[in-house]
Design an enzyme around this catalytic site. Structure first.
Site, PDB file in Angstrom:
ATOM      1  N   ARG A  98     -13.543  -9.887  -2.247  1.00  0.00           N
ATOM      2  CA  ARG A  98     -13.645  -8.756  -3.174  1.00  0.00           C
ATOM      3  C   ARG A  98     -13.900  -9.285  -4.584  1.00  0.00           C
ATOM      4  NH1 ARG A  98      -8.977  -4.498  -0.981  1.00  0.00           N
ATOM      5  NH2 ARG A  98      -9.990  -4.110   1.050  1.00  0.00           N
ATOM      6  N   TYR A 127     -12.120  -1.652  -4.857  1.00  0.00           N
ATOM      7  CA  TYR A 127     -12.644  -0.332  -4.505  1.00  0.00           C
ATOM      8  C   TYR A 127     -13.620   0.145  -5.585  1.00  0.00           C
ATOM      9  CZ  TYR A 127      -9.179   0.458  -0.787  1.00  0.00           C
ATOM     10  OH  TYR A 127      -8.439   0.395   0.366  1.00  0.00           O
ATOM     11  N   GLY A 158     -12.259  -5.229   9.004  1.00  0.00           N
ATOM     12  CA  GLY A 158     -11.946  -5.202   7.582  1.00  0.00           C
ATOM     13  C   GLY A 158     -12.972  -4.374   6.828  1.00  0.00           C
ATOM     14  N   GLU A 198     -11.797   6.540   3.832  1.00  0.00           N
ATOM     15  CA  GLU A 198     -12.065   6.277   2.414  1.00  0.00           C
ATOM     16  C   GLU A 198     -13.485   6.668   2.000  1.00  0.00           C
ATOM     17  OE1 GLU A 198     -10.910   2.226   1.751  1.00  0.00           O
ATOM     18  OE2 GLU A 198      -8.782   2.731   1.669  1.00  0.00           O
ATOM     19  N   ASP A 231     -15.823   1.855   7.560  1.00  0.00           N
ATOM     20  CA  ASP A 231     -15.393   1.596   8.934  1.00  0.00           C
ATOM     21  C   ASP A 231     -14.655   0.272   8.914  1.00  0.00           C
ATOM     22  OD1 ASP A 231     -15.212   0.583  11.578  1.00  0.00           O
ATOM     23  OD2 ASP A 231     -16.898   1.818  12.226  1.00  0.00           O
ATOM     24  N   ASP A 288       0.816  -1.211   0.000  1.00  0.00           N
ATOM     25  CA  ASP A 288       0.000   0.000   0.000  1.00  0.00           C
ATOM     26  C   ASP A 288       0.850   1.261   0.000  1.00  0.00           C
ATOM     27  OD1 ASP A 288      -2.425  -1.333  -0.005  1.00  0.00           O
ATOM     28  OD2 ASP A 288      -2.548  -1.414   2.179  1.00  0.00           O
TER      29      ASP A 288
END
Length: 465
Positions: free
Chosen positions: A373, A408, A345, A275, A292, A148
């Site tokens: 994801r 995302y 997470g 975010e 969160d 990251d």
């Protein structure tokens, strides 16, 4: 509005119109006439004329020209304000940017290795932003591209529709977290980098680096990974600082022409907010659907009043939980502020407004999988209050199937001539683990027409090739 850009043009005038002198050689000139009616104040100055003739005694020079200096006042572009959304009742697939379909290219045509893509739009163009690892595919620098944060990451952009290759990309600043927005006159770019314990926000306005903001909790200061939001020259940016598995309280920075003019400290349910994907519900209110990462699978929902510069956060009350991982829909009991289980997470979520004359639509995205994801679906709720409405959101369609990655997601609006087009973008990550390259494609869905969302998106990339 007083214009601040003044450009001065000097024109040579004759009685028949505008005279332009084009010097072809040291002794020749040609005259070009055009009929232009100019209505500007001017001043007359004495002309200068040079004659160069072989037999000057037979030449009579008559000077009937004069220099007329005129000042054109060019107004500044207007500040942007949110407008009503363009007509439509459904989202359709608009665009796929899948750089690594061109992964056989080398050199300047090679696609950059990126993550955290987002899109921001000005009055005349949209830019596709991302955070690169300063590496391309194919190449020899794959190690570390799953990290990251490191010293090589940069905020880059291309014009929306271009592939983010080495050649196409503009490198704005060193950053492992980023945002950007356009105020109607100029771009504001945001980048965060530095050590985890003392990260720094940097602001760039146009081509000038203009301001900074230091860490306040000394625990990975970071920003939205999507567009900030501007109204009347003021741009609002969400930031947070704190543990990924504990307290992380957000703030908003009010920025004008690249400089921070105010800090906004939200009240309410502030334990963990990061975010955020934000947009205008009206000319008065910015709303954000956030992540969160510590306590709940519900999304913290921010309402920021741009007239009072105050913000409040509460959890979304809907039984359609939007984070990943998450429990079964409707399984969390108690009041709207109940966290429930499976709150550790999370993932950044897409959110965008559909502003209409008589109502407002709020569109959201979430992964199809409750634990991974994978996949991405679209949901909508018209009117109501996300803080108090407990009913399920209406399912609007599948943008990414369960077989494809859905990481995302984010919202943005494209500026049409008289209205704004709401869109949602999806990061589709090629996860090569730690042994090979790790990058992303971007799928884009926008409001257009009526009917049902018809088709999902695939990246078309085989990492084994």
């Amino acid at each position: 509005m007083l214009p601040s850009t003044i450009q001065t043009l000097t024109l040579f005038l004759t009685s028949g119109g505008v005279l332009l002198s084009l010097y072809v050689s040291a002794s020749l000139s040609y005259l070009l006439y055009s009929d232009i009616l100019l209505k500007f104040s001017s001043k007359i100055t004495a002309p200068t004329m040079t004659l160069d003739c072989a037999n000057a005694s037979n030449v009579q020079a008559v000077n009937r020209s004069a220099t007329k200096e005129m000042t054109f006042l060019l107004p500044e572009p207007e500040w942007t304000y949110p407008r009503l959304s363009c007509q439509g009742s459904t989202f359709q697939k608009a665009l796929l940017i899948s750089p690594h379909r061109f992964g056989e290219a080398r050199g300047n045509s090679a696609p950059l290795i990126i993550r955290e893509p987002f899109i921001a739009c000005g009055p005349k163009e949209c830019k596709h932003f991302a955070l690169t690892h300063y590496a391309a595919q194919p190449g020899g620098y794959y190690n570390g591209t799953r990290e990251d944060r490191n010293k090589l990451r940069h905020l880059i952009s291309v014009k929306l529709g271009k592939i983010p290759t080495v050649e196409n990309s503009i490198f704005h600043m060193a950053a492992w977290s980023g945002s950007a927005c356009h105020d109607g006159r100029e771009w504001t770019y945001i980048g965060v980098d530095g050590p985890d314990s003392n990260a720094l926000i940097k602001i760039k306005y146009g081509e000038a680096y203009t301001d900074t903001y230091h860490s306040y909790a000394n625990n990975i200061l970071r920003t939205q990974e999507s567009a900030c939001n501007c109204i009347g020259g003021d741009c609002y940016l969400m930031i947070t600082d704190g543990s990924a598995s504990g307290i992380s309280k957000c703030r908003f920075l009010k920025i004008r022409e690249g400089r921070i003019i105010k800090e906004i400290f939200p009240t309410g349910r502030v334990e963990h907010t990061e975010e955020c994907t934000c947009g205008f519900a009206s000319n008065k209110t910015i709303e954000c659907a956030c992540r969160d990462n510590s306590y709940t699978a519900k999304r913290p929902f921010v309402k920021l009043n741009v007239e009072t510069d105050t913000a409040e956060i509460r959890l979304m009350c809907t039984e359609t939980y939007l984070d990943t991982p998450r429990p079964d829909d409707g399984s969390i009991t108690g009041p709207c502020e109940s966290n429930g289980d499976k709150g550790r997470g999370g993932i950044k979520g897409g959110f965008v407004h559909q502003r209409m004359a008589s109502k407002i639509g709020r569109w959201y995205s979430r992964t199809m999988s409750k634990t991974e994801r994978m996949g991405m679906e679209l949901y909508v709720r018209y009117d109501g209050d996300p803080w108090t409405d407990s009913d399920a959101l209406a399912h609007s369609g599948v943008m990414v199937s369960m077989k494809e990655p859905g990481w995302y997601s984010f919202g943005f609006e494209i500026k049409d001539k008289k209205c704004d087009v709401p869109c949602i973008g999806i990061e589709m990550v090629h996860d090569g683990g730690k042994k090979t390259w790790h990058s992303a494609a971007t799928a884009i869905y926008c409001l257009m027409g009526s009917g049902q969302l018809l088709w999902d998106t695939v990246t078309g990339v085989d990492m084994a090739l």
